[in-house]
Design an enzyme around this catalytic site. Sequence first.
Site, PDB file in Angstrom:
ATOM      1  N   ASP A 107       1.265  -1.019  -0.441  1.00  0.00           N
ATOM      2  CA  ASP A 107      -0.183   0.259   0.413  1.00  0.00           C
ATOM      3  C   ASP A 107       1.011   1.505  -0.277  1.00  0.00           C
ATOM      4  O   ASP A 107       2.254   0.789  -0.059  1.00  0.00           O
ATOM      5  CB  ASP A 107      -0.243  -0.228   0.895  1.00  0.00           C
TER       6      ASP A 107
ATOM      7  N   ASP B 233      -0.004   3.529   2.278  1.00  0.00           N
ATOM      8  CA  ASP B 233       0.354   4.491   3.689  1.00  0.00           C
ATOM      9  C   ASP B 233      -0.657   5.393   3.540  1.00  0.00           C
ATOM     10  O   ASP B 233      -1.756   5.574   2.668  1.00  0.00           O
ATOM     11  CB  ASP B 233       1.605   4.890   4.197  1.00  0.00           C
TER      12      ASP B 233
HETATM   13  N1  ADE Z   1       2.603  -2.768   7.116  1.00  0.00           N
HETATM   14  C1  ADE Z   1       1.611  -2.625   5.722  1.00  0.00           C
HETATM   15  N2  ADE Z   1       1.677  -1.335   5.318  1.00  0.00           N
HETATM   16  C2  ADE Z   1       1.825  -0.774   6.262  1.00  0.00           C
HETATM   17  C3  ADE Z   1       1.109   0.246   6.549  1.00  0.00           C
HETATM   18  N3  ADE Z   1       0.741   1.632   6.049  1.00  0.00           N
HETATM   19  N4  ADE Z   1       1.937   1.038   8.071  1.00  0.00           N
HETATM   20  C4  ADE Z   1       2.686   0.180   8.591  1.00  0.00           C
HETATM   21  N5  ADE Z   1       2.779  -0.749   8.457  1.00  0.00           N
HETATM   22  C5  ADE Z   1       2.187  -1.474   7.198  1.00  0.00           C
END
Ligand code: ADE
Length: 247
Positions: free
Chosen positions: A209, A211
């Site tokens: 992703d 974030d």
């Molecule tokens: N693990 C996978 N994506 C994450 C994110 N955006 N923030 C923290 N841990 C994660």
Amino acid sequence: MKIGIIGGSGLDDPNILENPSDLEVDTPYGAPNSTLRQGKIGGKDVVLLARHGRSHTATPTNVNYRANIHALRMVGCAAVLSTTAVGSLRAEIGRGDLVILDQFIDFTRRRALTFHDRFEPHNPAHTPMADPFSEPLRELLVAACRKFGYRHHDKGTVVTIEGPRFSTRAESNMFRAWGADVINMSVATECALAVEAGLPYAAVAMSTDYDCWKTDEPPVSWDEIVTIFKENAEKVTSVLIEVVGKM
Ligand code: ADE
């Protein structure tokens, strides 16, 4: 050489061992988060541990990182490979890309992060941590990514947050300004403890992703992480199998 593999979110229970058998162990730090599953990969002895438990019940804060590392060392593992889902803090690190981490920033707040709760008299233990990830193991992971032609990044700084909540947009932007490339909730703690324990440690991170810093798309959700990880899990397992064969 016996090799420990710590499976993170999405790889809690990978089916990659020949002749698997379960092994219950206890440690001075309590029980590890899962029974150890020992078996072989290409003739090599391997021990698997599910970081959050096989049914993913341990929160990032409550993972018993010390027991997990201690247990792997106790049963004779001489090195640890780990997997983790990460959020990308860089446009060029896309969903499904693998990142072979080389640095961490520890932004955790309330977990046991050292084996040295007390120093022996006149013997303080301040462990060097300048380059925490094992370079030889990293090189093997990078070579495996290249061999399979997977989109990957040879280096990356991970910032590990306490969780279980995700970051605010201000935090996400701050981590980018600090030079972090990816974000997760486990690796800094686990890596530092492995280094303290004298175990070479390397991690293959999968970007799931963006974030929440990237305002042209919705912020990260857990469902997104699971979906992307599942779609790409085979990349991680094939890299692990290849690397174990070369160790
Ligand atoms: N693990 C996978 N994506 C994450 C994110 N955006 N923030 C923290 N841990 C994660």
